[in-house]
Design an enzyme around this catalytic site. Structure first.
Site, PDB file in Angstrom:
ATOM      1  N   LYS A 192       0.832  -1.212   0.000  1.00  0.00           N
ATOM      2  CA  LYS A 192       0.000   0.000   0.000  1.00  0.00           C
ATOM      3  C   LYS A 192       0.862   1.255   0.000  1.00  0.00           C
ATOM      4  O   LYS A 192       0.461   2.299  -0.528  1.00  0.00           O
ATOM      5  CB  LYS A 192      -0.974  -0.020   1.176  1.00  0.00           C
ATOM      6  CG  LYS A 192      -0.339  -0.082   2.567  1.00  0.00           C
ATOM      7  CD  LYS A 192      -0.112   1.268   3.185  1.00  0.00           C
ATOM      8  CE  LYS A 192       0.559   1.165   4.535  1.00  0.00           C
ATOM      9  NZ  LYS A 192       0.784   2.488   5.168  1.00  0.00           N
ATOM     10  N   ASP A 245      -6.086  -0.076   4.666  1.00  0.00           N
ATOM     11  CA  ASP A 245      -4.836   0.670   4.734  1.00  0.00           C
ATOM     12  C   ASP A 245      -4.507   1.320   3.396  1.00  0.00           C
ATOM     13  O   ASP A 245      -3.937   2.416   3.336  1.00  0.00           O
ATOM     14  CB  ASP A 245      -3.702  -0.270   5.161  1.00  0.00           C
ATOM     15  CG  ASP A 245      -2.644   0.438   5.994  1.00  0.00           C
ATOM     16  OD1 ASP A 245      -2.719   1.665   6.138  1.00  0.00           O
ATOM     17  OD2 ASP A 245      -1.736  -0.248   6.497  1.00  0.00           O
TER      18      ASP A 245
END
Length: 333
Positions: A192, A245
């Site tokens: 991420k 996230d």
């Protein structure tokens, strides 16, 4: 519960301050001068300014060699350093009897092989007897320190580790969910950050909301492909450490990785972008290791690869976008 947090950056300080209302918490800094400043100011002026540290929070400093003595009576030890510091601290904690967890997200830079390792793989190499796991999920340190609602995931294949993390950090402002898929949680936390750089670039170039949505969605597909190749479960990537996230880090302006992308889009050099942050942006350091690991496994990750080409100067911002948009049409699956 006695909790020892190792690393007095923004996230370690925020988590220590949050838990100190309910537990006996000690925050360790490698640098004695930093620990002395924290004690005198009762504030982490460099990493978390404006947040008063609870009077009950103990502030410690020592060498890593002294850590076994510090953790002797701890019920939980949490490593809150950047990824580059994880291996050394796990080595120092090899004989620790308490559960150990780490907060850092990413792949380690290659040490002795062709690719870098995730946290649980490092632990298997240097401290195989430790009961260990990770605490992850969508969380800006400042919001946790302010007591704003947050949800985290406690990941470990060992139930006592998950239970210790839930007991330590679940509170009226922080919900902690347990997950036994440690590999999946770690892959989500690593990838991420890379995708957040790409999304910051997209927004900095004013490509529009359609482009942002496409980038996040296709980025999630990349993340999932890599996770499955490393033994993770697909459903983990629809949870807090995957989609959650990713959305936070890609779209929230408190995200250091997103800020790197925004500043690159404005014409700044990578060094200028990193220097302006004052903190570590893990995506800058682990982008190459993400792509190296994917290549070793035969996993296609075009967005992550474009980020690496951008960071290494092989592509300019608009060239990176053109390279992604010019790929051949394919099935969504």
């Amino acid at each position: 519960m006695k909790i020892l947090l190792l690393g007095a950056g923004a996230w370690g300080t925020a988590l220590a301050a949050s838990a100190a209302a309910r537990h006996q918490v000690s925050l360790w800094a490698r640098n004695p001068a930093q620990a002395a400043a924290l004690r005198s100011d009762r504030e982490n002026v460099r990493y978390l300014p404006g947040i008063a540290l609870p009077a009950s929070l103990a502030l410690l400093a020592s060498t890593p060699a002294e850590l076994p003595a510090l953790c002797a009576d701890a019920d939980l030890v949490v490593i809150a350093t950047p990824m580059a510091g994880l291996r050394g601290l796990l080595q120092a904690l090899r004989g620790c009897s308490a559960p150990v967890a780490w907060l850092c997200k990413g792949f380690e830079a290659p040490v002795s092989g062709p690719y870098g390792l995730l946290g649980h793989e490092i632990r298997a190499e240097v401290a195989p007897s430790l009961r260990a796991g990770a605490l992850s999920g969508p969380s800006f340190a400042l919001e946790v320190a302010r007591g704003q609602p947050t949800a985290l995931v406690a990941a470990s294949p060992q139930a006592p580790v998950r239970e210790a993390l839930v007991e330590a950090f679940h509170s009226p402002s922080v919900r902690v969910y347990a997950n036994d898929d440690l590999a999946g949680v770690e892959v989500g936390g690593a990838v991420k950050n890379v995708l957040a750089i790409a999304t910051g670039l997209c927004d900095g170039l004013d490509l529009g909301l359609n482009a942002r949505a496409a980038l996040i969605t296709r980025g999630l597909a990349e993340m999932t492909r890599l996770g499955l190749a490393l033994g993770a479960r697909a459903d983990t990537f629809m949870g807090l450490s995957g989609l959650g996230d990713l959305v936070l880090t890609a779209t929230g302006d408190l995200s250091r990785n997103r800020q790197v992308g925004l500043q690159l889009a404005c014409g700044k050099s990578l060094q200028q972008a990193v220097d302006s942050l004052g903190h570590v942006a893990e995506g800058v350091y682990c982008a190459r290791t993400v792509v190296q690991r994917a290549a070793h496994l035969g996993v296609e990750m075009p967005i992550s690869r474009a980020v690496v080409d951008l960071l290494d100067g092989r592509l300019q911002p608009r060239q990176a976008v053109a390279a992604l948009m010019g790929r051949d049409a394919t099935s969504e699956r």
